[in-house]
Scaffold this motif. Structure first.
Motif, mmCIF file in Angstrom:
data_model
loop_
_atom_site.group_PDB
_atom_site.id
_atom_site.type_symbol
_atom_site.label_atom_id
_atom_site.label_comp_id
_atom_site.label_asym_id
_atom_site.label_seq_id
_atom_site.Cartn_x
_atom_site.Cartn_y
_atom_site.Cartn_z
ATOM 1 N N THR A 52 0.826 -1.220 0.000
ATOM 2 C CA THR A 52 0.000 0.000 0.000
ATOM 3 C C THR A 52 0.859 1.268 0.000
ATOM 4 O O THR A 52 0.673 2.157 0.835
ATOM 5 C CB THR A 52 -1.015 0.041 1.173
ATOM 6 O OG1 THR A 52 -0.325 0.132 2.413
ATOM 7 C CG2 THR A 52 -1.912 -1.149 1.191
ATOM 8 N N VAL A 53 1.792 1.321 -0.929
ATOM 9 C CA VAL A 53 2.674 2.486 -1.050
ATOM 10 C C VAL A 53 2.626 3.094 -2.459
ATOM 11 O O VAL A 53 2.507 4.319 -2.608
ATOM 12 C CB VAL A 53 4.140 2.113 -0.698
ATOM 13 C CG1 VAL A 53 5.084 3.281 -0.948
ATOM 14 C CG2 VAL A 53 4.238 1.648 0.749
ATOM 15 N N LEU A 54 2.673 2.262 -3.491
ATOM 16 C CA LEU A 54 2.833 2.817 -4.858
ATOM 17 C C LEU A 54 1.716 3.785 -5.216
ATOM 18 O O LEU A 54 1.939 4.755 -5.948
ATOM 19 C CB LEU A 54 2.915 1.703 -5.917
ATOM 20 C CG LEU A 54 4.055 0.691 -5.790
ATOM 21 C CD1 LEU A 54 4.297 -0.006 -7.114
ATOM 22 C CD2 LEU A 54 5.329 1.292 -5.263
ATOM 23 N N GLU A 55 0.512 3.544 -4.670
ATOM 24 C CA GLU A 55 -0.605 4.445 -4.996
ATOM 25 C C GLU A 55 -0.397 5.852 -4.433
ATOM 26 O O GLU A 55 -1.092 6.786 -4.803
ATOM 27 C CB GLU A 55 -1.941 3.850 -4.504
ATOM 28 C CG GLU A 55 -2.148 3.808 -2.993
ATOM 29 C CD GLU A 55 -1.638 2.526 -2.330
ATOM 30 O OE1 GLU A 55 -0.806 1.830 -2.945
ATOM 31 O OE2 GLU A 55 -2.077 2.228 -1.203
ATOM 32 N N HIS A 56 0.593 5.993 -3.511
ATOM 33 C CA HIS A 56 0.855 7.306 -2.903
ATOM 34 C C HIS A 56 1.953 8.072 -3.634
ATOM 35 O O HIS A 56 2.314 9.171 -3.203
ATOM 36 C CB HIS A 56 1.248 7.129 -1.435
ATOM 37 C CG HIS A 56 0.137 6.573 -0.595
ATOM 38 N ND1 HIS A 56 -0.998 7.283 -0.302
ATOM 39 C CD2 HIS A 56 -0.039 5.354 -0.020
ATOM 40 C CE1 HIS A 56 -1.815 6.541 0.426
ATOM 41 N NE2 HIS A 56 -1.262 5.359 0.598
ATOM 42 N N ILE A 57 2.513 7.499 -4.680
ATOM 43 C CA ILE A 57 3.646 8.144 -5.355
ATOM 44 C C ILE A 57 3.164 8.751 -6.673
ATOM 45 O O ILE A 57 2.553 8.053 -7.496
ATOM 46 C CB ILE A 57 4.774 7.101 -5.606
ATOM 47 C CG1 ILE A 57 5.194 6.480 -4.254
ATOM 48 C CG2 ILE A 57 5.962 7.740 -6.310
ATOM 49 C CD1 ILE A 57 6.272 5.423 -4.350
ATOM 50 N N PRO A 58 3.426 10.045 -6.896
ATOM 51 C CA PRO A 58 2.976 10.659 -8.156
ATOM 52 C C PRO A 58 3.577 9.907 -9.354
ATOM 53 O O PRO A 58 4.721 9.426 -9.280
ATOM 54 C CB PRO A 58 3.525 12.089 -8.069
ATOM 55 C CG PRO A 58 3.818 12.321 -6.624
ATOM 56 C CD PRO A 58 4.131 10.991 -6.014
ATOM 57 N N GLN A 59 2.808 9.832 -10.442
ATOM 58 C CA GLN A 59 3.234 9.019 -11.593
ATOM 59 C C GLN A 59 4.651 9.359 -12.095
ATOM 60 O O GLN A 59 5.457 8.444 -12.292
ATOM 61 C CB GLN A 59 2.207 9.140 -12.724
ATOM 62 C CG GLN A 59 2.602 8.289 -13.921
ATOM 63 C CD GLN A 59 1.500 8.156 -14.943
ATOM 64 O OE1 GLN A 59 0.362 8.546 -14.703
ATOM 65 N NE2 GLN A 59 1.822 7.601 -16.082
#
Ligand SMILES: C[S@@+](CC[C@H](N)C(=O)[O-])C[C@H]1O[C@@H](n2cnc3c(N)ncnc32)[C@H](O)[C@@H]1O
Length: 294
Positions: free
Chosen positions: A156-163
């Motif tokens: 549950t981390v990648l969704e928090h990183i801007p593209q």
């Protein structure tokens, strides 16, 4: 939801937040939520099950986005990792929460034993070793040597990183991974405001315009890139990873919600199944760089 946004955005403006957090923790010990702890432990066991299933090397490991309670790194330690680099952009983890993680991992050893067949006594002595973990906050990955890591994982981390940052990070992971080294990522594609307000649809955030979403996710801990399942598949492929395992099932209730939700046009080209895939699990292997054509 907007009350939460207001509160969290005000919090994001408070100066010296990290110092205040340290002082507050000294006065009032961190209180975790047992259901969140159980879910993190179960996701950690799921990751280690995949490590065994795909026979991946997990000797030198890097965790992206450790958060508050480093239970999963402790499980990797019990499993026998020789070095574990924990990384975060915010110093949320401390000695108190690390001790809590160790006790949660200790309780999960019989489950780890059931998954891996490793002797319980060995798991216990592995877990008790010192000097295996290092915490890098901020991550400063550029300071780590090329090809020094076997496995990079996150929950549950990648969704928090801007593209754009994620695209750059994928290249950095390719540099850090040994040839054939892998990433395992569990990604939560749902609107995290729903975690705190069950009246919301799990895709409510796709109804907000880009401007409204920028306001809603102004606090860095609330930021979500709103990428969908298929976007992650494309990002890993485009970065030159070979996909070993891609898992993601549409959520039936969310598929139903989509019949009435007013999704903004930016998401209109996705299939309902793609939009409603709320958890993605990706295992991607660092494929060798193709030889340059003459
Ligand atoms: C929802 S929390 C998940 C924490 C932990 N993985 C868990 O499962 O409990 C997301 C974490 O990712 C961290 N994070 C966000 N962007 C990051 C980045 N670019 N690199 C490393 N960590 C990041 C946040 O600070 C936060 O600790």
């Amino acid at each position: 939801m907007w009350n939460t946004v207001l509160k969290d955005n005000l919090k994001a403006c408070v100066p010296f937040r990290n110092t205040i957090r340290r002082v507050v923790r000294r006065l009032r010990p961190y209180r975790s939520m047992p259901e969140n702890d159980a879910l993190a432990t179960s996701n950690g066991l799921q990751i280690l099950k995949l490590v065994r299933q795909y026979d991946l090397s997990a000797r030198d490991v890097l965790e992206v986005g450790t958060g508050w309670i480093p239970t999963i790194p402790k499980l990797f330690k019990a499993h026998g990792a020789q070095s574990i680099v924990l990384t975060d952009v915010e110093p949320l983890c401390d000695a108190q929460t690390a001790a809590l993680a160790a006790s949660l991992a200790q309780k999960a050893l019989p489950d780890l034993n059931a998954i891996t067949g490793q002797d319980l006594a060995i798991l216990e002595s592995n877990l008790a070793r010192e000097g295996i973990e290092s915490y890098r906050c901020p991550p400063q990955l550029e300071g780590l040597p090329d090809q020094s890591i076997d496995l990079i994982y996150s929950r549950t981390v990648l969704e928090h990183i801007p593209q754009p940052a994620l695209v750059a990070l994928l290249q950095e992971w390719r540099r850090l991974l040994r040839p054939g080294g892998c990433c395992i990522h569990i990604i939560d594609n749902s609107d995290h405001f729903e975690h705190r307000d069950k009246r919301l649809s799990r895709l409510n955030f796709l109804t907000l315009t880009n401007v409204a979403w920028r306001v809603a996710s102004f606090n860095g801990q609330n930021f979500q890139n709103r990428l969908r399942h298929s976007d992650y598949v494309t990002l890993f492929r485009d970065a030159g990873f070979e996909l070993l395992h891609v898992e993601g099932e549409p959520d039936p209730k969310t598929l139903e919600d989509l019949k009435t939700l007013r999704i903004i046009p930016a998401f209109a080209h996705y299939t309902p199944e793609d939009l409603a895939t709320l958890t993605s699990i990706v295992i991607a292997r660092n494929a060798p760089v193709a030889a340059a054509a003459n």
